[in-house]
Design a protein around this motif. Structure first.
Motif, PDB file in Angstrom:
ATOM      1  N   GLU A 192      38.674  55.280  33.837  1.00  0.00           N
ATOM      2  CA  GLU A 192      37.533  54.354  33.825  1.00  0.00           C
ATOM      3  C   GLU A 192      37.978  52.904  33.671  1.00  0.00           C
ATOM      4  N   ALA A 193      38.985  52.543  34.467  1.00  0.00           N
ATOM      5  CA  ALA A 193      39.468  51.157  34.447  1.00  0.00           C
ATOM      6  C   ALA A 193      38.395  50.237  35.012  1.00  0.00           C
ATOM      7  N   GLN A 194      38.371  49.016  34.512  1.00  0.00           N
ATOM      8  CA  GLN A 194      37.420  48.009  35.005  1.00  0.00           C
ATOM      9  C   GLN A 194      38.100  46.946  35.856  1.00  0.00           C
ATOM     10  N   VAL A 195      39.372  46.679  35.545  1.00  0.00           N
ATOM     11  CA  VAL A 195      40.157  45.713  36.320  1.00  0.00           C
ATOM     12  C   VAL A 195      41.531  46.316  36.597  1.00  0.00           C
ATOM     13  N   CYS A 196      41.954  46.288  37.883  1.00  0.00           N
ATOM     14  CA  CYS A 196      43.265  46.787  38.275  1.00  0.00           C
ATOM     15  C   CYS A 196      44.171  45.609  38.615  1.00  0.00           C
ATOM     16  N   TYR A 243      49.579  36.703  52.499  1.00  0.00           N
ATOM     17  CA  TYR A 243      49.237  37.788  51.579  1.00  0.00           C
ATOM     18  C   TYR A 243      47.922  37.484  50.867  1.00  0.00           C
ATOM     19  N   LEU A 244      47.732  36.229  50.499  1.00  0.00           N
ATOM     20  CA  LEU A 244      46.492  35.848  49.821  1.00  0.00           C
ATOM     21  C   LEU A 244      45.287  36.150  50.704  1.00  0.00           C
ATOM     22  N   ARG A 245      45.353  35.731  51.945  1.00  0.00           N
ATOM     23  CA  ARG A 245      44.236  35.969  52.866  1.00  0.00           C
ATOM     24  C   ARG A 245      44.001  37.476  53.049  1.00  0.00           C
ATOM     25  N   ALA A 246      45.093  38.231  53.209  1.00  0.00           N
ATOM     26  CA  ALA A 246      44.965  39.689  53.388  1.00  0.00           C
ATOM     27  C   ALA A 246      44.360  40.335  52.148  1.00  0.00           C
ATOM     28  N   ALA A 247      44.755  39.860  50.961  1.00  0.00           N
ATOM     29  CA  ALA A 247      44.237  40.432  49.710  1.00  0.00           C
ATOM     30  C   ALA A 247      42.739  40.175  49.563  1.00  0.00           C
ATOM     31  N   ILE A 248      42.319  38.955  49.861  1.00  0.00           N
ATOM     32  CA  ILE A 248      40.895  38.617  49.766  1.00  0.00           C
ATOM     33  C   ILE A 248      40.098  39.448  50.775  1.00  0.00           C
ATOM     34  N   ASP A 249      40.643  39.573  52.000  1.00  0.00           N
ATOM     35  CA  ASP A 249      39.977  40.392  53.026  1.00  0.00           C
ATOM     36  C   ASP A 249      39.855  41.847  52.584  1.00  0.00           C
ATOM     37  N   ALA A 250      40.829  42.306  51.777  1.00  0.00           N
ATOM     38  CA  ALA A 250      40.828  43.702  51.322  1.00  0.00           C
ATOM     39  C   ALA A 250      39.883  43.937  50.143  1.00  0.00           C
ATOM     40  N   GLY A 251      39.319  42.856  49.605  1.00  0.00           N
ATOM     41  CA  GLY A 251      38.371  43.024  48.501  1.00  0.00           C
ATOM     42  C   GLY A 251      38.903  42.652  47.132  1.00  0.00           C
ATOM     43  N   ALA A 252      40.165  42.171  47.054  1.00  0.00           N
ATOM     44  CA  ALA A 252      40.686  41.715  45.759  1.00  0.00           C
ATOM     45  C   ALA A 252      39.922  40.460  45.342  1.00  0.00           C
ATOM     46  N   THR A 253      39.652  40.317  44.053  1.00  0.00           N
ATOM     47  CA  THR A 253      38.941  39.123  43.592  1.00  0.00           C
ATOM     48  C   THR A 253      39.847  38.189  42.806  1.00  0.00           C
ATOM     49  N   GLY A 254      41.130  38.546  42.698  1.00  0.00           N
ATOM     50  CA  GLY A 254      42.089  37.669  42.043  1.00  0.00           C
ATOM     51  C   GLY A 254      43.437  37.747  42.725  1.00  0.00           C
ATOM     52  N   ALA A 311      45.838  49.262  48.336  1.00  0.00           N
ATOM     53  CA  ALA A 311      45.219  49.858  47.146  1.00  0.00           C
ATOM     54  C   ALA A 311      43.952  49.087  46.760  1.00  0.00           C
ATOM     55  N   ALA A 312      44.007  47.755  46.879  1.00  0.00           N
ATOM     56  CA  ALA A 312      42.822  46.937  46.569  1.00  0.00           C
ATOM     57  C   ALA A 312      41.664  47.290  47.498  1.00  0.00           C
ATOM     58  N   ARG A 313      41.986  47.542  48.771  1.00  0.00           N
ATOM     59  CA  ARG A 313      40.940  47.920  49.729  1.00  0.00           C
ATOM     60  C   ARG A 313      40.320  49.268  49.331  1.00  0.00           C
ATOM     61  N   GLU A 314      41.160  50.219  48.934  1.00  0.00           N
ATOM     62  CA  GLU A 314      40.651  51.538  48.522  1.00  0.00           C
ATOM     63  C   GLU A 314      39.777  51.429  47.265  1.00  0.00           C
ATOM     64  N   VAL A 315      40.216  50.613  46.312  1.00  0.00           N
ATOM     65  CA  VAL A 315      39.434  50.413  45.089  1.00  0.00           C
ATOM     66  C   VAL A 315      38.075  49.817  45.446  1.00  0.00           C
ATOM     67  N   SER A 316      38.085  48.807  46.313  1.00  0.00           N
ATOM     68  CA  SER A 316      36.848  48.143  46.718  1.00  0.00           C
ATOM     69  C   SER A 316      35.881  49.112  47.398  1.00  0.00           C
ATOM     70  N   GLU A 317      36.437  50.008  48.222  1.00  0.00           N
ATOM     71  CA  GLU A 317      35.595  50.945  48.971  1.00  0.00           C
ATOM     72  C   GLU A 317      35.120  52.116  48.120  1.00  0.00           C
ATOM     73  N   GLN A 318      36.015  52.653  47.274  1.00  0.00           N
ATOM     74  CA  GLN A 318      35.699  53.892  46.563  1.00  0.00           C
ATOM     75  C   GLN A 318      35.167  53.671  45.142  1.00  0.00           C
ATOM     76  N   LEU A 319      35.519  52.530  44.547  1.00  0.00           N
ATOM     77  CA  LEU A 319      35.082  52.239  43.177  1.00  0.00           C
ATOM     78  C   LEU A 319      34.502  50.826  43.149  1.00  0.00           C
ATOM     79  N   PRO A 320      33.332  50.642  43.750  1.00  0.00           N
ATOM     80  CA  PRO A 320      32.806  49.290  43.948  1.00  0.00           C
ATOM     81  C   PRO A 320      32.600  48.464  42.684  1.00  0.00           C
ATOM     82  N   GLY A 321      32.483  49.086  41.536  1.00  0.00           N
ATOM     83  CA  GLY A 321      32.309  48.321  40.294  1.00  0.00           C
ATOM     84  C   GLY A 321      33.611  47.837  39.683  1.00  0.00           C
ATOM     85  N   VAL A 322      34.740  48.291  40.244  1.00  0.00           N
ATOM     86  CA  VAL A 322      36.059  47.962  39.680  1.00  0.00           C
ATOM     87  C   VAL A 322      36.640  46.759  40.424  1.00  0.00           C
TER      88      VAL A 322
END
Length: 202
Positions: free
Chosen positions: A48-52, A90-101, A66-77
């Motif tokens: 039950e992690a909140q931030v990865c 990498y920054l652009r790819a990470a943001i596109d994948a759903g990372a928020t940091g 992994a960030a994309r999978e978290v965004s898709e499968q665990l939308p609250g995380v």
């Protein structure tokens, strides 16, 4: 209530150091540590992690995947990429994948903890130097197929080998390579592949 953290990094020493730093924060608790990108979602769900906090280069799956999978499968995380590789692409790819940091590993502990708090609140946190470089650098100019071919070209493999790896004819591979060489303003396929890698486009 403590913010529940998952740490993903294939280097146990780095994981341990991050865990020790973040566990010092009164409002944070490291609930899971993994060394592979393909273990992130299951561990985040189980604990039950909140931030990865995710490294980019890991076996099994990259931190961006992994960030994309978290965004898709665990939308609250939420996910934060914590990496040595401060590349604008990498920054652009990470943001596109759903990372928020997106922060680099030499970020001071206090700033990293603050980034975790802000991301947990639903805010976006990005290393300011990388944000500027990403804006100045523009979007990734390479198509998905050009990226596939350049990844295979990184080793210096001949066209015949590359064509086998990416399941394309040698002529098609040559076309993609020449296009990628032009877009990266380089002279050879290996140079093009290295330039693309340095920019975080692969």
């Amino acid at each position: 209530m403590s913010i529940r953290l998952l740490l993903a990094d294939d280097q146990a020493l780095v994981r341990g150091a991050l865990a020790a730093l973040l566990d010092l924060e009164r409002d944070m608790q490291v609930v899971a540590e993994v060394g592979r990108g393909d273990e992130v979602v299951e561990a985040a769900r189980t604990h039950e992690a909140q931030v990865c906090l995710l490294d980019i280069e890991m076996p099994g799956r990259s931190g961006i995947e992994a960030a994309r999978e978290v965004s898709e499968q665990l939308p609250g995380v939420r996910s934060i990429i914590v990496t040595t590789f401060g590349r604008p692409g990498y920054l652009r790819a990470a943001i596109d994948a759903g990372a928020t940091g997106f922060v680099v590993k030499d970020t001071p502990a206090r700033e990293l903890a603050e980034a975790v708090r802000r991301v947990h609140q639903g805010l976006r946190v990005v290393d300011p130097t990388l944000a500027t470089a990403s804006l100045l650098g523009g979007p990734n100019p390479l198509t998905e197929r050009e990226r596939d071919v350049l990844r295979a070209a990184l080793s210096g493999a001949p066209v015949a080998t590359i064509s086998t790896q990416v399941h394309l004819s040698p002529g098609t591979v040559r076309n993609y390579l020449s296009s990628a060489i032009r877009k990266t303003d380089t002279a050879t396929r290996v140079e093009a592949a290295r330039t693309a890698q340095e920019n975080g486009w692969l």
